[in-house]
Design a protein around this motif. Structure first.
Motif, short mmCIF file in Angstrom:
data_model
loop_
_atom_site.label_atom_id
_atom_site.label_comp_id
_atom_site.label_asym_id
_atom_site.label_seq_id
_atom_site.Cartn_x
_atom_site.Cartn_y
_atom_site.Cartn_z
N LEU A 186 -6.61 0.99 5.75
CA LEU A 186 -5.18 1.27 5.51
C LEU A 186 -5.00 2.20 4.30
O LEU A 186 -4.16 3.11 4.33
CB LEU A 186 -4.42 -0.05 5.27
N LEU A 187 -5.80 1.96 3.26
CA LEU A 187 -5.72 2.82 2.07
C LEU A 187 -6.08 4.25 2.41
O LEU A 187 -5.45 5.20 1.96
CB LEU A 187 -6.64 2.27 0.98
N ALA A 230 -12.04 -8.31 5.44
CA ALA A 230 -10.69 -8.10 4.90
C ALA A 230 -10.65 -6.85 4.05
O ALA A 230 -9.71 -6.05 4.12
CB ALA A 230 -10.28 -9.32 4.07
N ALA A 231 -11.71 -6.66 3.25
CA ALA A 231 -11.77 -5.47 2.38
C ALA A 231 -11.83 -4.21 3.23
O ALA A 231 -11.19 -3.21 2.92
CB ALA A 231 -12.99 -5.55 1.47
N GLU A 237 -10.63 -3.80 6.27
CA GLU A 237 -9.33 -3.54 6.88
C GLU A 237 -8.38 -2.90 5.87
O GLU A 237 -7.66 -1.95 6.19
CB GLU A 237 -8.72 -4.86 7.40
N ARG A 238 -8.42 -3.41 4.62
CA ARG A 238 -7.55 -2.84 3.60
C ARG A 238 -7.99 -1.41 3.27
O ARG A 238 -7.16 -0.52 3.09
CB ARG A 238 -7.57 -3.71 2.34
N GLU A 261 -8.44 2.45 -5.50
CA GLU A 261 -8.71 1.16 -4.88
C GLU A 261 -9.66 1.32 -3.69
O GLU A 261 -10.55 0.49 -3.48
CB GLU A 261 -7.40 0.49 -4.42
N ILE A 263 0.84 -1.21 0.00
CA ILE A 263 0.00 0.00 0.00
C ILE A 263 0.86 1.25 0.00
O ILE A 263 0.58 2.22 -0.72
CB ILE A 263 -0.96 -0.01 1.22
#
Lengths: 87, 462
Positions: A52-53, A45-46, A48-49, A25, A14
Protein backbone atom coordinates in the motif's frame (compact mmCIF):
# COMPACT_ATOMS: atom_id res chain seq x y z
CA UNK A 1 -0.71 -14.58 -0.15
CA UNK A 2 -3.28 -11.90 0.67
CA UNK A 3 -1.87 -9.21 -1.55
CA UNK A 4 -4.09 -6.14 -1.48
CA UNK A 5 -6.00 -5.86 -4.71
CA UNK A 6 -4.56 -3.12 -6.90
CA UNK A 7 -7.90 -1.35 -6.81
CA UNK A 8 -8.47 -1.50 -3.07
CA UNK A 9 -8.54 1.96 -1.54
CA UNK A 10 -5.49 3.19 0.28
CA UNK A 11 -6.26 3.49 4.01
CA UNK A 12 -6.59 7.01 5.34
CA UNK A 13 -3.55 6.75 7.60
CA UNK A 14 -1.34 5.97 4.61
CA UNK A 15 -3.03 8.49 2.34
CA UNK A 16 -2.25 11.17 4.92
CA UNK A 17 1.48 10.40 4.82
CA UNK A 18 3.80 12.72 2.96
CA UNK A 19 5.83 11.17 0.19
CA UNK A 20 9.03 11.13 2.23
CA UNK A 21 7.32 9.63 5.28
CA UNK A 22 5.70 6.92 3.17
CA UNK A 23 9.01 6.16 1.46
CA UNK A 24 10.83 6.03 4.79
CA UNK A 25 8.28 3.59 6.22
CA UNK A 26 8.44 1.46 3.10
CA UNK A 27 12.22 1.24 3.40
CA UNK A 28 11.91 0.28 7.05
CA UNK A 29 9.41 -2.46 6.22
CA UNK A 30 11.61 -3.85 3.46
CA UNK A 31 14.60 -4.03 5.81
CA UNK A 32 12.45 -5.74 8.44
CA UNK A 33 11.14 -8.33 5.99
CA UNK A 34 14.63 -8.83 4.54
CA UNK A 35 16.03 -9.61 7.96
CA UNK A 36 13.48 -12.43 8.08
CA UNK A 37 13.17 -12.46 11.84
CA UNK A 38 9.55 -11.35 12.00
CA UNK A 39 6.78 -13.82 12.73
CA UNK A 40 5.04 -15.05 9.62
CA UNK A 41 1.81 -13.21 10.44
CA UNK A 42 3.72 -10.02 11.10
CA UNK A 43 5.74 -10.44 7.93
CA UNK A 44 2.58 -10.85 5.86
CA UNK A 45 0.98 -7.82 7.52
CA UNK A 46 4.14 -5.81 6.91
CA UNK A 47 4.17 -6.91 3.28
CA UNK A 48 0.57 -5.85 2.76
CA UNK A 49 1.29 -2.45 4.29
CA UNK A 50 4.44 -2.16 2.19
CA UNK A 51 2.44 -2.75 -0.98
CA UNK A 52 0.00 0.00 0.00
CA UNK A 53 2.86 2.37 0.84
CA UNK A 54 4.47 1.69 -2.51
CA UNK A 55 1.18 2.45 -4.29
CA UNK A 56 0.82 5.63 -2.29
CA UNK A 57 4.36 6.71 -3.21
CA UNK A 58 3.74 5.96 -6.86
CA UNK A 59 0.47 7.84 -6.78
CA UNK A 60 2.27 10.84 -5.30
CA UNK A 61 4.83 10.67 -8.07
CA UNK A 62 2.27 10.20 -10.84
CA UNK A 63 0.52 13.33 -9.64
CA UNK A 64 3.00 15.52 -11.45
CA UNK A 65 1.13 18.20 -13.29
CA UNK A 66 2.40 21.65 -13.88
CA UNK A 67 -0.21 24.24 -13.05
CA UNK A 68 1.03 27.77 -13.09
CA UNK A 69 -1.09 30.48 -11.55
CA UNK A 70 -0.49 33.98 -10.45
CA UNK A 71 -1.71 35.66 -7.33
CA UNK A 72 -4.09 38.54 -7.80
CA UNK A 73 -5.27 40.52 -4.83
CA UNK A 74 -8.95 41.29 -4.75
CA UNK A 75 -10.23 44.70 -3.78
CA UNK A 76 -10.74 43.49 -0.20
CA UNK A 77 -7.08 42.42 -0.09
CA UNK A 78 -7.77 38.67 -0.23
CA UNK A 79 -5.61 36.58 -2.52
CA UNK A 80 -7.09 35.02 -5.64
CA UNK A 81 -5.47 33.19 -8.49
CA UNK A 82 -5.65 33.55 -12.20
CA UNK A 83 -3.72 31.86 -14.98
CA UNK A 84 -0.14 32.98 -15.08
CA UNK A 85 0.64 35.49 -17.78
CA UNK A 86 4.24 36.09 -18.58
CA UNK A 87 4.68 39.84 -18.38
CA UNK B 1 -2.40 93.45 -29.40
CA UNK B 2 0.83 93.93 -27.55
CA UNK B 3 -0.46 97.12 -26.02
CA UNK B 4 -3.79 95.64 -25.07
CA UNK B 5 -2.06 92.54 -23.65
CA UNK B 6 0.12 94.76 -21.61
CA UNK B 7 -2.82 96.71 -20.38
CA UNK B 8 -4.85 93.56 -19.59
CA UNK B 9 -2.04 91.93 -17.62
CA UNK B 10 -1.99 93.08 -14.04
CA UNK B 11 1.58 93.68 -13.08
CA UNK B 12 2.98 91.74 -10.09
CA UNK B 13 4.89 93.52 -7.53
CA UNK B 14 8.34 92.02 -7.09
CA UNK B 15 7.28 90.75 -3.75
CA UNK B 16 4.11 89.21 -5.22
CA UNK B 17 6.09 87.38 -7.94
CA UNK B 18 8.62 86.20 -5.48
CA UNK B 19 5.84 84.97 -3.21
CA UNK B 20 4.09 83.21 -6.13
CA UNK B 21 7.31 81.45 -7.10
CA UNK B 22 7.86 80.40 -3.51
CA UNK B 23 4.37 78.91 -3.27
CA UNK B 24 4.73 77.09 -6.59
CA UNK B 25 8.10 75.63 -5.76
CA UNK B 26 7.17 74.60 -2.24
CA UNK B 27 3.94 72.99 -3.42
CA UNK B 28 5.45 71.20 -6.40
CA UNK B 29 8.65 70.06 -4.66
CA UNK B 30 7.45 69.67 -1.11
CA UNK B 31 9.54 66.54 -0.57
CA UNK B 32 12.41 65.53 -2.88
CA UNK B 33 15.40 63.26 -2.89
CA UNK B 34 18.36 64.57 -4.82
CA UNK B 35 21.53 62.81 -5.63
CA UNK B 36 24.66 64.84 -6.09
CA UNK B 37 28.15 65.65 -5.00
CA UNK B 38 28.74 67.98 -2.07
CA UNK B 39 30.92 71.06 -2.62
CA UNK B 40 31.72 74.25 -0.72
CA UNK B 41 30.28 72.90 2.51
CA UNK B 42 30.62 75.31 5.41
CA UNK B 43 29.22 75.36 8.91
CA UNK B 44 28.49 78.88 10.18
CA UNK B 45 28.68 79.99 13.81
CA UNK B 46 24.89 79.88 13.89
CA UNK B 47 25.14 76.08 13.62
CA UNK B 48 23.49 75.87 10.20
CA UNK B 49 25.40 74.14 7.40
CA UNK B 50 25.43 75.54 3.87
CA UNK B 51 26.70 73.67 0.80
CA UNK B 52 26.14 73.12 -2.88
CA UNK B 53 24.91 69.93 -4.47
CA UNK B 54 26.12 69.46 -8.00
CA UNK B 55 26.37 67.06 -10.86
CA UNK B 56 27.87 67.45 -14.35
CA UNK B 57 25.19 69.86 -15.54
CA UNK B 58 23.85 71.89 -12.65
CA UNK B 59 24.31 73.20 -9.13
CA UNK B 60 21.75 73.74 -6.41
CA UNK B 61 22.24 75.47 -3.09
CA UNK B 62 21.38 73.56 0.05
CA UNK B 63 21.12 74.26 3.74
CA UNK B 64 20.83 72.08 6.82
CA UNK B 65 19.29 73.87 9.75
CA UNK B 66 21.00 73.45 13.06
CA UNK B 67 18.07 71.48 14.46
CA UNK B 68 18.47 68.80 11.75
CA UNK B 69 22.23 68.41 12.11
CA UNK B 70 22.17 65.95 15.05
CA UNK B 71 19.89 63.57 13.16
CA UNK B 72 22.12 63.25 10.09
CA UNK B 73 23.30 59.78 9.16
CA UNK B 74 26.41 61.30 7.63
CA UNK B 75 28.02 64.72 7.88
CA UNK B 76 28.42 66.65 4.60
CA UNK B 77 31.95 66.55 3.26
CA UNK B 78 33.17 68.07 0.00
CA UNK B 79 33.47 65.53 -2.77
CA UNK B 80 31.11 62.99 -1.20
CA UNK B 81 28.27 61.63 -3.27
CA UNK B 82 25.06 61.77 -1.27
CA UNK B 83 21.34 61.49 -1.56
CA UNK B 84 19.77 64.47 0.16
CA UNK B 85 16.15 64.38 1.27
CA UNK B 86 14.27 67.61 2.00
CA UNK B 87 12.10 70.29 0.50
CA UNK B 88 12.71 73.14 -1.87
CA UNK B 89 12.13 76.71 -0.86
CA UNK B 90 13.13 80.13 -2.13
CA UNK B 91 15.08 82.90 -0.61
CA UNK B 92 13.26 85.87 -1.94
CA UNK B 93 15.71 88.42 -0.75
CA UNK B 94 18.31 87.15 -3.23
CA UNK B 95 16.08 85.57 -5.84
CA UNK B 96 17.46 82.15 -5.03
CA UNK B 97 15.89 78.79 -4.46
CA UNK B 98 17.50 76.25 -2.20
CA UNK B 99 17.09 72.77 -0.77
CA UNK B 100 16.33 72.52 2.94
CA UNK B 101 17.99 69.18 3.74
CA UNK B 102 16.47 67.05 6.48
CA UNK B 103 18.28 63.77 5.82
CA UNK B 104 21.54 62.95 4.17
CA UNK B 105 22.71 59.51 3.15
CA UNK B 106 25.78 58.31 1.38
CA UNK B 107 25.36 57.20 -2.21
CA UNK B 108 27.80 55.11 -4.22
CA UNK B 109 28.83 51.45 -3.89
CA UNK B 110 31.30 51.79 -1.01
CA UNK B 111 28.76 53.72 1.04
CA UNK B 112 26.03 51.20 0.27
CA UNK B 113 28.25 48.30 1.23
CA UNK B 114 29.07 49.97 4.50
CA UNK B 115 25.41 50.52 5.20
CA UNK B 116 24.57 46.92 4.33
CA UNK B 117 27.35 45.64 6.55
CA UNK B 118 26.10 47.65 9.50
CA UNK B 119 22.56 46.44 8.95
CA UNK B 120 23.78 42.89 8.70
CA UNK B 121 25.55 43.18 12.05
CA UNK B 122 22.50 44.67 13.68
CA UNK B 123 20.10 42.01 12.37
CA UNK B 124 22.57 39.22 13.16
CA UNK B 125 22.77 40.52 16.71
CA UNK B 126 19.00 40.17 16.87
CA UNK B 127 19.40 36.51 15.94
CA UNK B 128 17.63 36.74 12.59
CA UNK B 129 20.38 34.72 10.88
CA UNK B 130 20.76 32.00 13.53
CA UNK B 131 21.26 28.52 12.04
CA UNK B 132 18.70 27.26 14.57
CA UNK B 133 16.03 29.27 12.76
CA UNK B 134 16.65 27.45 9.47
CA UNK B 135 13.85 25.12 8.47
CA UNK B 136 14.42 22.03 6.35
CA UNK B 137 12.98 22.12 2.86
CA UNK B 138 10.24 19.59 2.08
CA UNK B 139 11.55 16.85 -0.17
CA UNK B 140 8.47 16.93 -2.38
CA UNK B 141 6.35 20.10 -2.12
CA UNK B 142 2.84 20.08 -3.52
CA UNK B 143 2.65 23.81 -4.14
CA UNK B 144 5.56 26.16 -4.75
CA UNK B 145 5.23 29.90 -4.21
CA UNK B 146 7.49 32.17 -6.25
CA UNK B 147 8.07 35.81 -5.43
CA UNK B 148 9.65 37.56 -8.39
CA UNK B 149 8.96 39.71 -11.38
CA UNK B 150 6.24 38.24 -13.57
CA UNK B 151 8.25 39.17 -16.64
CA UNK B 152 11.79 38.30 -17.55
CA UNK B 153 14.06 35.31 -17.64
CA UNK B 154 13.98 34.49 -13.93
CA UNK B 155 10.43 33.15 -13.69
CA UNK B 156 10.86 31.29 -17.00
CA UNK B 157 14.09 29.65 -15.80
CA UNK B 158 12.38 28.54 -12.61
CA UNK B 159 9.28 27.16 -14.38
CA UNK B 160 11.36 25.34 -16.99
CA UNK B 161 13.55 23.65 -14.42
CA UNK B 162 10.53 22.64 -12.32
CA UNK B 163 8.92 21.17 -15.44
CA UNK B 164 12.10 19.18 -16.20
CA UNK B 165 12.43 17.74 -12.74
CA UNK B 166 8.99 17.42 -11.25
CA UNK B 167 6.03 19.43 -12.57
CA UNK B 168 4.23 21.04 -9.62
CA UNK B 169 1.56 23.59 -8.93
CA UNK B 170 3.26 26.98 -8.88
CA UNK B 171 1.84 30.24 -7.54
CA UNK B 172 3.64 33.32 -8.79
CA UNK B 173 3.32 36.48 -6.71
CA UNK B 174 4.40 39.22 -9.12
CA UNK B 175 6.46 42.03 -7.58
CA UNK B 176 8.76 44.80 -8.67
CA UNK B 177 12.25 43.60 -7.89
CA UNK B 178 13.94 47.02 -7.98
CA UNK B 179 13.12 50.64 -7.64
CA UNK B 180 10.71 52.51 -5.47
CA UNK B 181 8.37 50.36 -3.45
CA UNK B 182 10.00 47.10 -4.53
CA UNK B 183 11.13 46.16 -1.02
CA UNK B 184 7.63 46.74 0.33
CA UNK B 185 6.12 44.59 -2.43
CA UNK B 186 8.55 41.74 -1.88
CA UNK B 187 7.99 41.77 1.89
CA UNK B 188 4.21 41.90 1.38
CA UNK B 189 4.35 38.93 -1.01
CA UNK B 190 6.33 36.79 1.47
CA UNK B 191 3.95 37.69 4.28
CA UNK B 192 0.98 37.23 1.94
CA UNK B 193 1.94 33.65 1.10
CA UNK B 194 2.38 32.92 4.80
CA UNK B 195 -1.00 34.44 5.56
CA UNK B 196 -2.86 32.08 3.19
CA UNK B 197 -5.12 29.71 5.15
CA UNK B 198 -4.07 26.06 5.05
CA UNK B 199 -7.35 24.86 3.54
CA UNK B 200 -8.26 28.01 1.68
CA UNK B 201 -9.27 28.43 -1.90
CA UNK B 202 -5.77 29.48 -2.81
CA UNK B 203 -3.45 26.70 -1.61
CA UNK B 204 -0.71 27.67 0.80
CA UNK B 205 2.68 26.82 -0.70
CA UNK B 206 4.96 24.24 0.97
CA UNK B 207 8.05 26.13 -0.09
CA UNK B 208 8.82 29.66 -1.28
CA UNK B 209 11.34 30.91 -3.80
CA UNK B 210 12.28 34.59 -3.70
CA UNK B 211 14.25 35.33 -6.83
CA UNK B 212 15.79 38.05 -8.93
CA UNK B 213 18.26 38.05 -11.78
CA UNK B 214 21.68 39.64 -11.69
CA UNK B 215 22.19 43.39 -11.44
CA UNK B 216 24.22 46.12 -9.84
CA UNK B 217 24.46 46.49 -6.11
CA UNK B 218 21.86 49.23 -6.27
CA UNK B 219 19.57 47.07 -8.42
CA UNK B 220 19.66 44.38 -5.76
CA UNK B 221 19.18 46.79 -2.86
CA UNK B 222 15.54 45.82 -2.27
CA UNK B 223 16.77 42.43 -1.07
CA UNK B 224 19.02 44.16 1.46
CA UNK B 225 16.19 46.17 2.93
CA UNK B 226 15.31 45.39 6.50
CA UNK B 227 11.61 44.95 5.74
CA UNK B 228 12.43 42.17 3.25
CA UNK B 229 15.00 40.51 5.49
CA UNK B 230 12.55 40.44 8.40
CA UNK B 231 9.75 39.04 6.24
CA UNK B 232 12.04 36.23 5.08
CA UNK B 233 13.20 35.48 8.61
CA UNK B 234 9.60 35.43 9.86
CA UNK B 235 8.36 33.13 7.09
CA UNK B 236 6.85 29.95 8.50
CA UNK B 237 7.07 28.44 5.02
CA UNK B 238 10.60 27.26 4.18
CA UNK B 239 12.14 29.90 1.92
CA UNK B 240 14.81 29.67 -0.76
CA UNK B 241 16.52 32.89 -1.78
CA UNK B 242 18.04 33.27 -5.23
CA UNK B 243 19.06 36.86 -5.84
CA UNK B 244 21.53 37.97 -8.48
CA UNK B 245 24.44 35.85 -9.62
CA UNK B 246 26.39 33.36 -7.60
CA UNK B 247 28.87 36.01 -6.46
CA UNK B 248 26.18 38.39 -5.24
CA UNK B 249 25.14 38.11 -1.64
CA UNK B 250 22.22 40.07 -0.27
CA UNK B 251 20.93 40.13 3.28
CA UNK B 252 17.89 37.99 2.44
CA UNK B 253 20.37 35.14 1.77
CA UNK B 254 21.31 35.17 5.47
CA UNK B 255 17.69 35.11 6.61
CA UNK B 256 16.45 32.49 4.13
CA UNK B 257 16.42 28.78 4.93
CA UNK B 258 18.50 28.01 1.86
CA UNK B 259 20.49 30.24 -0.44
CA UNK B 260 20.53 29.25 -4.08
CA UNK B 261 23.27 30.64 -6.34
CA UNK B 262 20.81 31.15 -9.22
CA UNK B 263 17.03 30.99 -9.80
CA UNK B 264 17.53 27.71 -11.69
CA UNK B 265 19.34 26.25 -8.70
CA UNK B 266 16.46 27.38 -6.50
CA UNK B 267 14.09 25.25 -8.59
CA UNK B 268 16.49 22.31 -8.17
CA UNK B 269 16.49 22.75 -4.40
CA UNK B 270 12.68 22.93 -4.40
CA UNK B 271 11.87 19.63 -6.09
CA UNK B 272 13.62 16.28 -6.60
CA UNK B 273 13.93 14.55 -9.96
CA UNK B 274 10.71 12.61 -10.41
CA UNK B 275 12.29 9.86 -12.52
CA UNK B 276 14.87 9.18 -9.79
CA UNK B 277 12.17 8.87 -7.15
CA UNK B 278 10.04 6.58 -9.31
CA UNK B 279 13.05 4.33 -9.87
CA UNK B 280 13.75 4.29 -6.14
CA UNK B 281 10.16 3.41 -5.22
CA UNK B 282 10.15 0.61 -7.80
CA UNK B 283 13.47 -0.73 -6.59
CA UNK B 284 12.26 -0.82 -2.98
CA UNK B 285 8.91 -2.31 -4.06
CA UNK B 286 10.77 -5.00 -5.98
CA UNK B 287 12.82 -5.83 -2.92
CA UNK B 288 9.64 -6.04 -0.87
CA UNK B 289 8.09 -8.54 -3.30
CA UNK B 290 11.25 -10.59 -3.65
CA UNK B 291 11.98 -10.88 0.03
CA UNK B 292 8.36 -11.59 0.93
CA UNK B 293 8.26 -14.41 -1.64
CA UNK B 294 11.61 -15.75 -0.56
CA UNK B 295 10.55 -15.67 3.07
CA UNK B 296 7.40 -17.65 2.33
CA UNK B 297 9.32 -20.13 0.21
CA UNK B 298 11.77 -20.69 3.04
CA UNK B 299 8.91 -21.30 5.47
CA UNK B 300 7.34 -23.74 3.02
CA UNK B 301 10.60 -25.65 2.62
CA UNK B 302 11.00 -25.76 6.35
CA UNK B 303 7.46 -27.08 6.74
CA UNK B 304 8.06 -29.80 4.15
CA UNK B 305 11.24 -30.83 5.92
CA UNK B 306 9.47 -31.01 9.24
CA UNK B 307 6.51 -32.95 7.85
CA UNK B 308 8.90 -35.72 6.81
CA UNK B 309 9.47 -36.28 10.51
CA UNK B 310 5.78 -36.97 11.12
CA UNK B 311 5.10 -40.79 10.56
CA UNK B 312 1.86 -42.76 10.76
CA UNK B 313 1.26 -44.60 14.08
CA UNK B 314 0.99 -47.88 12.18
CA UNK B 315 4.49 -47.31 10.91
CA UNK B 316 5.59 -46.75 14.46
CA UNK B 317 4.01 -50.12 15.53
CA UNK B 318 5.44 -51.93 12.54
CA UNK B 319 8.79 -50.55 13.33
CA UNK B 320 8.51 -51.72 16.91
CA UNK B 321 7.52 -55.20 15.74
CA UNK B 322 10.49 -55.36 13.47
CA UNK B 323 12.72 -54.40 16.32
CA UNK B 324 11.24 -57.08 18.57
CA UNK B 325 11.67 -59.67 15.84
CA UNK B 326 15.23 -58.66 15.36
CA UNK B 327 15.99 -58.93 19.04
CA UNK B 328 14.33 -62.35 19.31
CA UNK B 329 16.28 -63.57 16.33
CA UNK B 330 19.52 -62.43 17.84
CA UNK B 331 18.58 -64.07 21.12
CA UNK B 332 17.90 -67.45 19.55
CA UNK B 333 21.11 -67.25 17.60
CA UNK B 334 22.87 -66.76 20.88
CA UNK B 335 21.30 -69.91 22.25
CA UNK B 336 22.27 -71.98 19.21
CA UNK B 337 25.82 -70.84 18.90
CA UNK B 338 27.00 -69.50 22.17
CA UNK B 339 26.10 -72.51 24.41
CA UNK B 340 27.95 -75.22 22.43
CA UNK B 341 30.92 -72.92 22.22
CA UNK B 342 30.98 -72.53 25.92
CA UNK B 343 30.75 -76.32 26.49
CA UNK B 344 33.71 -76.88 24.26
CA UNK B 345 35.66 -74.30 26.13
CA UNK B 346 34.85 -76.04 29.43
CA UNK B 347 35.99 -79.36 28.06
CA UNK B 348 39.24 -77.90 26.93
CA UNK B 349 39.81 -76.26 30.22
CA UNK B 350 38.89 -79.45 32.03
CA UNK B 351 41.49 -81.33 30.11
CA UNK B 352 44.07 -78.86 31.17
CA UNK B 353 43.08 -79.24 34.83
CA UNK B 354 45.32 -81.83 36.78
CA UNK B 355 44.85 -83.39 40.27
CA UNK B 356 47.00 -82.12 43.15
CA UNK B 357 48.13 -85.66 44.02
CA UNK B 358 49.46 -86.19 40.55
CA UNK B 359 51.22 -82.84 40.60
CA UNK B 360 52.67 -83.67 44.10
CA UNK B 361 53.94 -87.02 42.95
CA UNK B 362 55.63 -85.52 39.97
CA UNK B 363 57.15 -82.72 42.03
CA UNK B 364 58.50 -85.13 44.76
CA UNK B 365 60.27 -87.30 42.15
CA UNK B 366 62.03 -84.24 40.91
CA UNK B 367 62.94 -83.31 44.48
CA UNK B 368 64.50 -86.75 45.15
CA UNK B 369 66.58 -86.52 42.04
CA UNK B 370 67.93 -83.11 42.89
CA UNK B 371 68.54 -84.11 46.55
CA UNK B 372 70.63 -87.03 45.40
CA UNK B 373 72.62 -84.96 43.01
CA UNK B 374 73.20 -82.34 45.70
CA UNK B 375 74.53 -84.93 48.16
CA UNK B 376 76.84 -86.50 45.64
CA UNK B 377 78.16 -83.10 44.61
CA UNK B 378 78.69 -82.07 48.23
CA UNK B 379 80.64 -85.25 48.99
CA UNK B 380 82.82 -84.78 45.94
CA UNK B 381 83.46 -81.20 46.83
CA UNK B 382 84.39 -82.08 50.44
CA UNK B 383 86.84 -84.75 49.27
CA UNK B 384 88.45 -82.38 46.82
CA UNK B 385 88.80 -79.64 49.41
CA UNK B 386 90.36 -82.06 51.89
CA UNK B 387 93.03 -83.02 49.40
CA UNK B 388 93.61 -79.38 48.62
CA UNK B 389 94.10 -78.58 52.30
CA UNK B 390 96.65 -81.31 52.67
CA UNK B 391 98.52 -80.28 49.59
CA UNK B 392 98.55 -76.60 50.48
CA UNK B 393 99.50 -77.45 54.12
CA UNK B 394 102.49 -79.40 52.93
CA UNK B 395 103.49 -76.63 50.64
CA UNK B 396 103.08 -74.09 53.38
CA UNK B 397 105.12 -76.14 55.75
CA UNK B 398 107.86 -76.48 53.18
CA UNK B 399 108.00 -72.75 52.83
CA UNK B 400 107.95 -72.03 56.59
CA UNK B 401 111.03 -70.41 58.21
CA UNK B 402 111.11 -73.43 60.49
CA UNK B 403 112.39 -75.45 57.57
CA UNK B 404 115.22 -72.89 57.41
CA UNK B 405 115.84 -73.30 61.12
CA UNK B 406 115.98 -77.07 60.43
CA UNK B 407 118.77 -76.35 58.11
CA UNK B 408 120.76 -74.66 60.97
CA UNK B 409 119.74 -71.01 60.73
CA UNK B 410 118.47 -68.93 63.69
CA UNK B 411 115.90 -66.09 63.80
CA UNK B 412 116.70 -62.94 65.84
CA UNK B 413 113.80 -60.89 67.23
CA UNK B 414 113.87 -57.63 69.19
CA UNK B 415 112.13 -56.95 72.52
CA UNK B 416 108.77 -56.62 70.74
CA UNK B 417 109.21 -59.93 68.91
CA UNK B 418 109.84 -58.21 65.56
CA UNK B 419 112.41 -60.09 63.45
CA UNK B 420 115.74 -58.21 63.21
CA UNK B 421 117.29 -58.58 59.80
CA UNK B 422 120.06 -55.95 59.93
CA UNK B 423 122.95 -55.55 62.37
CA UNK B 424 122.03 -51.89 62.89
CA UNK B 425 118.63 -52.88 64.21
CA UNK B 426 120.04 -55.30 66.78
CA UNK B 427 119.88 -53.30 70.00
CA UNK B 428 118.92 -54.07 73.56
CA UNK B 429 117.21 -57.33 74.50
CA UNK B 430 116.91 -59.84 71.69
CA UNK B 431 115.61 -63.36 71.41
CA UNK B 432 117.20 -65.91 69.13
CA UNK B 433 115.11 -68.79 67.93
CA UNK B 434 116.74 -72.01 66.97
CA UNK B 435 115.34 -75.21 65.59
CA UNK B 436 114.78 -76.60 68.98
CA UNK B 437 114.19 -73.57 71.20
CA UNK B 438 114.66 -69.91 72.07
CA UNK B 439 117.67 -68.22 73.73
CA UNK B 440 117.53 -64.73 75.38
CA UNK B 441 120.37 -62.46 74.34
CA UNK B 442 121.45 -58.79 74.64
CA UNK B 443 123.09 -56.69 72.01
CA UNK B 444 126.42 -55.01 72.77
CA UNK B 445 127.45 -57.46 75.47
CA UNK B 446 130.06 -59.12 73.30
CA UNK B 447 132.43 -57.10 71.11
CA UNK B 448 131.11 -56.27 67.68
CA UNK B 449 132.21 -58.68 65.03
CA UNK B 450 131.75 -58.57 61.47
CA UNK B 451 131.30 -61.93 60.00
CA UNK B 452 131.48 -62.41 56.31
CA UNK B 453 129.43 -65.08 54.76
CA UNK B 454 126.64 -64.56 57.19
CA UNK B 455 123.54 -64.49 55.04
CA UNK B 456 122.41 -60.86 54.93
CA UNK B 457 119.29 -61.71 53.15
CA UNK B 458 118.12 -63.82 55.98
CA UNK B 459 115.04 -61.69 56.30
CA UNK B 460 114.43 -62.04 52.60
CA UNK B 461 112.90 -65.36 53.31
CA UNK B 462 109.98 -63.66 54.89
Amino acid sequence: MATPAPTSPIPADIAALSFEDALAELERIVRQVEEGRAKLDDAIAAYERGVLLKRHCEAKLKDAQARIEQIALASDGSAQTRPFSDG
Amino acid sequence: MDASNKTNLEPYTVGELSGALKRTIETEFGQVRVRGEISRAKRLPSGHIYFSLKDETAVIEAVIWRSSVPRLATQPEDGTEVIATGKLTTYGARSQYQLIVEALELAGEGALLKQIEERKKRLAAEGLFDPARKKPLPSLPTVIGVVTSASGAVIRDILHRLEDRFPRRVLVWPVAVQGAGSAEQIAAAIRGFNALPIDGEVPRPDVLIVARGGGSLEDLMAFNEEIVVRAAADSAIPLISAVGHETDTTLIDFASDRRAPTPTAAAEFAVPVRADLLARVREIGGRLDATAMRGLEQQRTHLTALSRGLVHPRQLVEGAWQRVDDLLDRLSRCAQVAVPNRLRDVEQLGRRLRSPAELLKERSGTLDLWTHRLQAGATRLAERKEADVERWGALLESLSYRRVLDRGYALVRDGQGVPVTQANDARGALTIEFKDGVVQAAAGIAPKRKRDGEPKDQAGLF
